[in-house]
Scaffold this motif. Sequence first.
Motif, mmCIF file in Angstrom:
data_model
loop_
_atom_site.group_PDB
_atom_site.id
_atom_site.type_symbol
_atom_site.label_atom_id
_atom_site.label_comp_id
_atom_site.label_asym_id
_atom_site.label_seq_id
_atom_site.Cartn_x
_atom_site.Cartn_y
_atom_site.Cartn_z
ATOM 1 N N GLY A 40 1.128 -1.182 0.078
ATOM 2 C CA GLY A 40 0.013 -0.016 -0.010
ATOM 3 C C GLY A 40 0.809 1.152 0.054
ATOM 4 O O GLY A 40 2.084 1.073 0.365
ATOM 5 N N SER A 44 -0.884 4.124 4.473
ATOM 6 C CA SER A 44 -1.827 3.240 4.359
ATOM 7 C C SER A 44 -1.903 2.322 5.623
ATOM 8 O O SER A 44 -2.995 1.573 5.824
ATOM 9 N N TYR A 228 -5.200 0.068 1.897
ATOM 10 C CA TYR A 228 -5.418 1.493 1.497
ATOM 11 C C TYR A 228 -6.138 2.219 2.658
ATOM 12 O O TYR A 228 -7.250 1.631 3.163
ATOM 13 N N VAL A 273 -3.421 9.497 -0.163
ATOM 14 C CA VAL A 273 -4.068 8.884 0.891
ATOM 15 C C VAL A 273 -4.643 9.798 1.664
ATOM 16 O O VAL A 273 -3.758 10.739 2.289
#
Length: 329
Positions: A40, A44, A228, A273
């Motif tokens: 990720g 994450s 995620y 993110v």
Amino acid sequence: MSLLSVRDLSVSFRGPGGWVPVTDRVSFDVEAGTTVGLVGESGSGKTVTALSAMGLTRAQGARVTGQVLFDGEDLATLSQRELSTRRGATISMIFQQAIRTLDPAFTVGEQIAESVRRHERVSRKEAWRRAVEMLDRVHIPRAAERAAEYPHTFSGGMCQRAMIAMALACSPKLVFADEPTTALDVTVQARILDLLREIQRDTGIAVVFISHDLGVIAELAQHVVVMYAGQVVERAGVEELFLRPRHPYTAGLLNAIPAVGRGRRLISIPGNVPAPGAMPPGCRFHPRCPHGVTGRCDTGPVDLVEDVRCVRSGEVPLLGIPTPAGARS
Ligand SMILES: Nc1ncnc2c1ncn2[C@@H]1O[C@H](COP(=O)(O)OP(=O)(O)OP(=O)(O)O)[C@@H](O)[C@H]1O
Ligand SMILES: [Mg+2]
């Protein structure tokens, strides 16, 4: 029963305005002797998940719920004292940024010997012998001499080898390897990956290999867990995941694998993110997703169903790629 079974592991840290959730019900299994890749982008929740599985975030005051079933016991319920007897001896971790983890005040050999003596009742001499043996095991040339040197005389790659030696000195059954090659140049990185493969072949240790790079994951892992924004969004076997990604985020990560001569343009996923405490409603990936649909993807929580967390799973064609050359079969 799996060697490690992480069940609904949720971690929150205390922020100025109260508890901030950082990971949300993370679940995955690791079978003895296998490698699971945890992948990720930055932020994450990969490191938080590994540290929490080892009981290390509870020690920092984090709120942790869920189970960490390892070798017949739930690590999430053990006291710090009980955990410290497990750490290193049965479950171990190679930390991100090896150079900062080694203590500059002690020789490399002393540090490895010390970690052996923490878990086993052996003499100083025997612990030192083991340290040298381990340094030799990770292919540090002239191991007996190098053991008596301080970390600053070691290159980045050598420091990483020393950290691997320390993590493996007490023959644990499982090791979390947190981006062990990220800070290293490509050739050194390849050698460290070879070393990990060799150690695994010889010892049968299980590895949770953490990386933001699916290309590196493909070199080592049989199973992949994609994270995620603090959640698992997809779990699959490595070949299956590469050929038939089921989450648009996984497809995005595949597109971002740096590969020479693959004949495709490298495309990184636009956007970032989301920060903990500022998660978008609905699917956490939908603001960045090329397949996001208003009214479906941006409302209500999205559950992990049959190993994928996407309400449009199966509806949109996602492009896969063969696992990169050199990947294990
Ligand atoms: N001790 C802490 N207190 C508060 N927030 C934290 C703490 N440790 C991590 N976080 C937050 O948790 C989130 C996940 O962090 P984590 O380090 O697990 O990400 P990661 O996936 O390992 O990223 P990277 O690839 O950069 O290592 C981040 O937003 C980070 O800022
Ligand atoms: Mg990390």
